[in-house]
Design a protein around this motif. Structure first.
Motif, short mmCIF file in Angstrom:
data_model
loop_
_atom_site.label_atom_id
_atom_site.label_comp_id
_atom_site.label_asym_id
_atom_site.label_seq_id
_atom_site.Cartn_x
_atom_site.Cartn_y
_atom_site.Cartn_z
N SER A 120 -2.96 -76.36 43.45
CA SER A 120 -1.54 -76.02 43.52
C SER A 120 -0.68 -76.67 42.45
N ALA A 121 -1.15 -77.71 41.77
CA ALA A 121 -0.35 -78.37 40.73
C ALA A 121 -0.05 -77.42 39.58
N ARG A 122 -0.83 -76.37 39.42
CA ARG A 122 -0.61 -75.45 38.31
C ARG A 122 0.30 -74.29 38.66
N ILE A 123 0.74 -74.18 39.89
CA ILE A 123 1.61 -73.08 40.31
C ILE A 123 3.04 -73.39 39.87
N LYS A 124 3.61 -72.50 39.08
CA LYS A 124 4.92 -72.73 38.47
C LYS A 124 6.05 -72.11 39.30
N MET A 125 7.23 -72.71 39.18
CA MET A 125 8.45 -72.14 39.75
C MET A 125 9.25 -71.54 38.61
N LEU A 126 9.44 -70.22 38.67
CA LEU A 126 10.14 -69.50 37.61
C LEU A 126 11.37 -68.79 38.16
N LEU A 127 12.19 -68.32 37.25
CA LEU A 127 13.32 -67.47 37.59
C LEU A 127 12.98 -66.05 37.16
N GLN A 128 13.02 -65.11 38.10
CA GLN A 128 12.79 -63.68 37.83
C GLN A 128 11.45 -63.38 37.17
N GLU A 136 2.35 -68.34 40.13
CA GLU A 136 3.77 -68.68 40.11
C GLU A 136 4.49 -68.11 41.32
N ILE A 137 5.58 -68.76 41.66
CA ILE A 137 6.50 -68.27 42.68
C ILE A 137 7.87 -68.28 42.03
N SER A 138 8.54 -67.12 42.05
CA SER A 138 9.83 -66.98 41.39
C SER A 138 10.98 -66.85 42.37
N ILE A 139 12.12 -67.35 41.95
CA ILE A 139 13.38 -67.08 42.62
C ILE A 139 13.87 -65.78 41.99
N VAL A 140 14.14 -64.77 42.83
CA VAL A 140 14.45 -63.43 42.31
C VAL A 140 15.67 -62.81 43.01
N THR A 141 16.20 -61.80 42.34
CA THR A 141 17.30 -61.02 42.90
C THR A 141 16.78 -60.00 43.90
N PHE A 142 15.68 -59.32 43.54
CA PHE A 142 15.12 -58.25 44.37
C PHE A 142 13.66 -58.53 44.69
N PRO A 143 13.37 -59.13 45.85
CA PRO A 143 11.97 -59.37 46.21
C PRO A 143 11.27 -58.07 46.63
N MET A 144 9.96 -58.06 46.54
CA MET A 144 9.18 -56.89 46.94
C MET A 144 9.35 -56.58 48.43
N SER A 155 20.54 -76.82 32.61
CA SER A 155 21.59 -75.84 32.90
C SER A 155 21.03 -74.69 33.74
N LEU A 156 19.79 -74.29 33.48
CA LEU A 156 19.18 -73.21 34.25
C LEU A 156 18.99 -73.62 35.71
N GLY A 157 18.59 -74.86 35.94
CA GLY A 157 18.45 -75.37 37.31
C GLY A 157 19.78 -75.40 38.04
N ARG A 158 20.82 -75.89 37.36
CA ARG A 158 22.16 -75.94 37.98
C ARG A 158 22.69 -74.54 38.25
N ASP A 159 22.50 -73.63 37.29
CA ASP A 159 22.96 -72.25 37.48
C ASP A 159 22.23 -71.59 38.64
N THR A 160 20.92 -71.80 38.73
CA THR A 160 20.13 -71.21 39.81
C THR A 160 20.59 -71.76 41.15
N TYR A 161 20.85 -73.06 41.20
CA TYR A 161 21.35 -73.70 42.42
C TYR A 161 22.68 -73.06 42.85
N ALA A 162 23.59 -72.91 41.91
CA ALA A 162 24.90 -72.32 42.21
C ALA A 162 24.75 -70.87 42.70
N LEU A 163 23.87 -70.10 42.07
CA LEU A 163 23.66 -68.71 42.48
C LEU A 163 23.01 -68.62 43.86
N LEU A 164 22.11 -69.54 44.18
CA LEU A 164 21.51 -69.57 45.52
C LEU A 164 22.56 -69.90 46.57
N LYS A 165 23.39 -70.89 46.29
CA LYS A 165 24.45 -71.27 47.23
C LYS A 165 25.40 -70.12 47.48
#
Length: 170
Positions: free
Chosen positions: A49-57, A132-140, A88-98
């Motif tokens: 699991s150490a190789r599984i990445k967290m991505l945006l979209q 990878e597991i992504s934070i997304v706008t439209f999940p499947m 900045s990408l982490g902060r922006d993603t946090y704000a968008l999730l909130k």
């Protein structure tokens, strides 16, 4: 490669340090791609699991955090991750999730073992190589969304109210 099976993100558990948890996949649920993840599908991949990445979209050039825990339980793949708020990408993603502008998660994987049910027109994923597991706008899985987020300002509002009350007394 599939990018987008079942992920439910628990927005209620988003903390001020960017830590959150939820289910990256739910067993036995058919997604929009007609895939169904079976119990045990992640067993082998979790050993690495150490190789599984967290991505945006699902964008390889947009890592936003790290996965702290990935565990299969009776429901599915339960995950805990932390956004990197120093970027900045982490902060922006946090704000968008909130705000609820981003509210889903999706997995990127290669099927290692699957079977096709012609009667139901579904593919049963029995072994998955998750990368990878992504934070997304439209999940499947359209229902795999964030319900609500504890705003970072909840505690700040309480502190402000206490300070205002203290100032009024003095």
């Amino acid at each position: 490669m599939n990018t987008g099976a079942l992920f439910e993100f628990d927005k209620k558990s988003l903390s001020e340090d960017g830590t959150f948890s939820g289910y990256a996949s739910r067993f036995g649920v058919t997604d929009l791609g007609r895939d169904v993840v079976m119990p045990g599908a992640f067993t082998k991949t979790l050993q690495q699991s150490a190789r599984i990445k967290m991505l945006l979209q699902h964008e390889p050039g947009q890592p936003v955090g790290v996965w702290k825990s990935l565990v299969e339980d009776q429901t599915g793949l339960k995950v805990t991750g932390q956004l990197v708020l120093e970027t900045s990408l982490g902060r922006d993603t946090y704000a968008l999730l909130k705000a609820g502008a981003l509210d889903g998660l999706s997995i990127g994987y290669v099927s290692k073992k699957d079977s096709f049910d012609r009667a139901k027109n579904i593919r049963r994923l029995e072994e998955i190589d998750l990368f990878e597991i992504s934070i997304v706008t439209f999940p499947m899985l359209p229902s795999a969304t964030v319900d609500r987020v504890k705003a970072q300002t909840d505690f700040s509002r309480l502190v402000e109210a206490i300070n205002a009350a203290r100032a009024a007394i003095h």
